[in-house]
Design a protein around this motif. Structure first.
Motif, PDB file in Angstrom:
ATOM      1  N   ALA A 247       0.835  -1.206   0.000  1.00  0.00           N
ATOM      2  CA  ALA A 247       0.000   0.000   0.000  1.00  0.00           C
ATOM      3  C   ALA A 247       0.870   1.257   0.000  1.00  0.00           C
ATOM      4  N   GLY A 248       1.968   1.234   0.746  1.00  0.00           N
ATOM      5  CA  GLY A 248       2.872   2.376   0.755  1.00  0.00           C
ATOM      6  C   GLY A 248       3.506   2.606  -0.601  1.00  0.00           C
ATOM      7  N   PHE A 249       3.824   1.527  -1.282  1.00  0.00           N
ATOM      8  CA  PHE A 249       4.400   1.643  -2.616  1.00  0.00           C
ATOM      9  C   PHE A 249       3.391   2.264  -3.574  1.00  0.00           C
ATOM     10  N   LEU A 250       2.141   1.845  -3.465  1.00  0.00           N
ATOM     11  CA  LEU A 250       1.112   2.319  -4.389  1.00  0.00           C
ATOM     12  C   LEU A 250       0.617   3.718  -4.078  1.00  0.00           C
ATOM     13  N   PHE A 251       0.531   4.071  -2.776  1.00  0.00           N
ATOM     14  CA  PHE A 251      -0.153   5.303  -2.409  1.00  0.00           C
ATOM     15  C   PHE A 251       0.692   6.287  -1.610  1.00  0.00           C
TER      16      PHE A 251
ATOM     17  N   GLY B 217       8.450  11.222  -1.832  1.00  0.00           N
ATOM     18  CA  GLY B 217       9.176  11.106  -3.097  1.00  0.00           C
ATOM     19  C   GLY B 217       8.251  11.292  -4.287  1.00  0.00           C
ATOM     20  N   ALA B 218       8.814  11.472  -5.428  1.00  0.00           N
ATOM     21  CA  ALA B 218       8.026  11.653  -6.650  1.00  0.00           C
ATOM     22  C   ALA B 218       8.134  10.412  -7.520  1.00  0.00           C
ATOM     23  N   ARG B 219       7.008   9.991  -8.013  1.00  0.00           N
ATOM     24  CA  ARG B 219       6.968   8.860  -8.947  1.00  0.00           C
ATOM     25  C   ARG B 219       6.130   9.279 -10.144  1.00  0.00           C
ATOM     26  N   TYR B 220       6.571   8.899 -11.306  1.00  0.00           N
ATOM     27  CA  TYR B 220       5.857   9.261 -12.516  1.00  0.00           C
ATOM     28  C   TYR B 220       5.773   8.054 -13.425  1.00  0.00           C
ATOM     29  N   VAL B 221       4.693   7.985 -14.174  1.00  0.00           N
ATOM     30  CA  VAL B 221       4.571   7.007 -15.242  1.00  0.00           C
ATOM     31  C   VAL B 221       4.733   7.797 -16.530  1.00  0.00           C
TER      32      VAL B 221
ATOM     33  N   ILE C 114      17.777  11.786 -13.966  1.00  0.00           N
ATOM     34  CA  ILE C 114      16.508  11.240 -13.486  1.00  0.00           C
ATOM     35  C   ILE C 114      16.565   9.732 -13.675  1.00  0.00           C
ATOM     36  N   PRO C 115      16.576   8.987 -12.579  1.00  0.00           N
ATOM     37  CA  PRO C 115      16.666   7.521 -12.723  1.00  0.00           C
ATOM     38  C   PRO C 115      15.370   6.921 -13.249  1.00  0.00           C
ATOM     39  N   ILE C 116      15.505   5.926 -14.105  1.00  0.00           N
ATOM     40  CA  ILE C 116      14.367   5.147 -14.577  1.00  0.00           C
ATOM     41  C   ILE C 116      14.572   3.744 -14.032  1.00  0.00           C
ATOM     42  N   GLU C 117      13.693   3.343 -13.122  1.00  0.00           N
ATOM     43  CA  GLU C 117      13.878   2.068 -12.449  1.00  0.00           C
ATOM     44  C   GLU C 117      13.104   0.925 -13.077  1.00  0.00           C
TER      45      GLU C 117
END
Length: 84
Positions: free
Chosen positions: A13-17, A21-25, A45-48
């Protein structure tokens, strides 16, 4: 769209919501992938994770799966119950 990878056990849930930090698709045509990666690298900008978009559902492998129709319906009407 499907996302796979290593997710901390018990912290899905923490990963999803999470708001930390900033996460982008980022989505692009396959022929533009190299340019997007070069641009991200230029700005450090890392792409994981990377994958493909398409299909009839949104899935985070082993964590969650929802049809696009259901996701859209929930998004569109999600706040109505609070204001009716």
């Amino acid at each position: 769209m499907s996302i796979s990878g290593e997710f901390p056990a018990g912290k899905e849930a923490g990963f999803l919501f999470s708001e930390s930090g900033a996460r982008y698709v980022v989505s692009c045509k396959p022929e533009h992938e190299e340019g997007v990666r070069k641009l991200a690298d230029e700005f450090e900008i890392p792409i994981e994770l990377s994958g493909q978009t398409g299909g009839e559902k949104i899935e985070v492998e082993g964590v969650a799966s929802i049809s696009l129709d259901s996701a859209y319906s929930r998004w569109k009407s999600g706040m109505e119950k609070f204001f009716s």
